[in-house]
Design a protein around this motif. Structure first.
Motif, mmCIF file in Angstrom:
data_model
loop_
_atom_site.group_PDB
_atom_site.id
_atom_site.type_symbol
_atom_site.label_atom_id
_atom_site.label_comp_id
_atom_site.label_asym_id
_atom_site.label_seq_id
_atom_site.Cartn_x
_atom_site.Cartn_y
_atom_site.Cartn_z
ATOM 1 N N UNK A 187 0.772 -1.244 0.000
ATOM 2 C CA UNK A 187 0.000 0.000 0.000
ATOM 3 C C UNK A 187 0.805 1.298 0.000
ATOM 4 N N UNK A 188 1.832 1.419 0.852
ATOM 5 C CA UNK A 188 2.505 2.721 0.963
ATOM 6 C C UNK A 188 3.906 2.598 1.550
ATOM 7 N N UNK A 189 4.843 3.272 0.896
ATOM 8 C CA UNK A 189 6.215 3.325 1.398
ATOM 9 C C UNK A 189 6.243 4.060 2.736
ATOM 10 N N UNK A 190 7.246 3.748 3.535
ATOM 11 C CA UNK A 190 7.488 4.420 4.813
ATOM 12 C C UNK A 190 6.381 4.215 5.846
ATOM 13 N N UNK A 215 17.318 -2.850 -0.964
ATOM 14 C CA UNK A 215 18.010 -3.298 -2.177
ATOM 15 C C UNK A 215 17.038 -3.815 -3.233
ATOM 16 N N UNK A 216 15.759 -4.008 -2.860
ATOM 17 C CA UNK A 216 14.777 -4.488 -3.839
ATOM 18 C C UNK A 216 14.438 -3.364 -4.802
ATOM 19 N N UNK A 217 14.054 -3.736 -6.008
ATOM 20 C CA UNK A 217 13.621 -2.765 -7.005
ATOM 21 C C UNK A 217 12.215 -2.301 -6.629
ATOM 22 N N UNK A 218 12.040 -0.990 -6.456
ATOM 23 C CA UNK A 218 10.737 -0.427 -6.107
ATOM 24 C C UNK A 218 10.201 0.360 -7.294
ATOM 25 N N UNK A 219 8.977 0.051 -7.707
ATOM 26 C CA UNK A 219 8.376 0.723 -8.855
ATOM 27 C C UNK A 219 7.141 1.515 -8.451
ATOM 28 N N UNK A 260 9.892 9.740 -6.154
ATOM 29 C CA UNK A 260 10.628 10.494 -5.132
ATOM 30 C C UNK A 260 10.432 9.862 -3.750
ATOM 31 N N UNK A 261 9.206 9.459 -3.444
ATOM 32 C CA UNK A 261 8.936 8.838 -2.140
ATOM 33 C C UNK A 261 9.609 7.467 -2.062
ATOM 34 N N UNK A 262 9.618 6.748 -3.184
ATOM 35 C CA UNK A 262 10.293 5.444 -3.204
ATOM 36 C C UNK A 262 11.791 5.621 -2.944
#
Length: 157
Positions: free
Chosen positions: A40-43, A89-93, A77-79
């Motif tokens: 759902x949401x970063x951070x 280290x994972x790829x975040x899209x 930017x948030x990612x």
């Protein structure tokens, strides 16, 4: 409500920007298995726990031939902030218009504390080397999910 994927389905193709704004496509990973997880949401606490668990096990997954991609509606930017803050280290899209989330059945009706709303359904889809869905898991828990996935895929044992 978006259709949920089943084993044997062709995984929907996608191209999305990563935390640095660079385009990443599922097609870039043909020939390798890919774990695509939707959060759902970063951070946020649960998503951070899950992303850290994937990062901590990234070498184990890679050694077994798996790439890992996390997708959320967050802007690149948030990612980037998420990656830096947690040393991920994972790829975040980034999928702000929910196009890929919906194509994978990872966006739809949710109920939280009796309130119904549209949102990201925490999900994981394992795609094989030919781009077919090997397994599709919906409504997974953030805590313990990576350990269960390692066990189910018989990775690192």
């Amino acid at each position: 409500m978006s259709e949920r994927l089943q084993a044997g389905d062709t995984a929907p193709a996608f191209t999305l920007p990563d935390a640095d704004g660079k385009e990443v496509s599922l097609a870039d990973h043909l020939g390798r298995k890919v774990i695509v997880y939707f959060y759902p949401a970063a951070l946020t606490p649960g998503c951070t726990k899950q992303a850290c668990d994937f990062t901590d096990n990234l070498e184990v997954f890679a050694g077994a031939g798996y790439d890992v991609i996390g997708i959320s509606p967050d802007k690149p930017e948030k990612l980037g902030k998420f990656r830096e803050a947690e040393d991920l280290k994972v790829t975040l899209l980034s999928d702000p218009d929910h196009r890929v989330l919906e194509a994978y059945g990872a966006y739809g009706e949710k109920v939280n504390y009796g309130r119904t709303y549209q949102g990201v359904i925490r999900s994981t889809v394992v795609v094989d080397e030919e781009g077919k869905v090997e397994r599709a898991l919906y409504n997974v828990r953030a805590t313990g999910h990576v350990a269960k996935l390692l066990k189910d895929l018989k990775v690192g044992q």
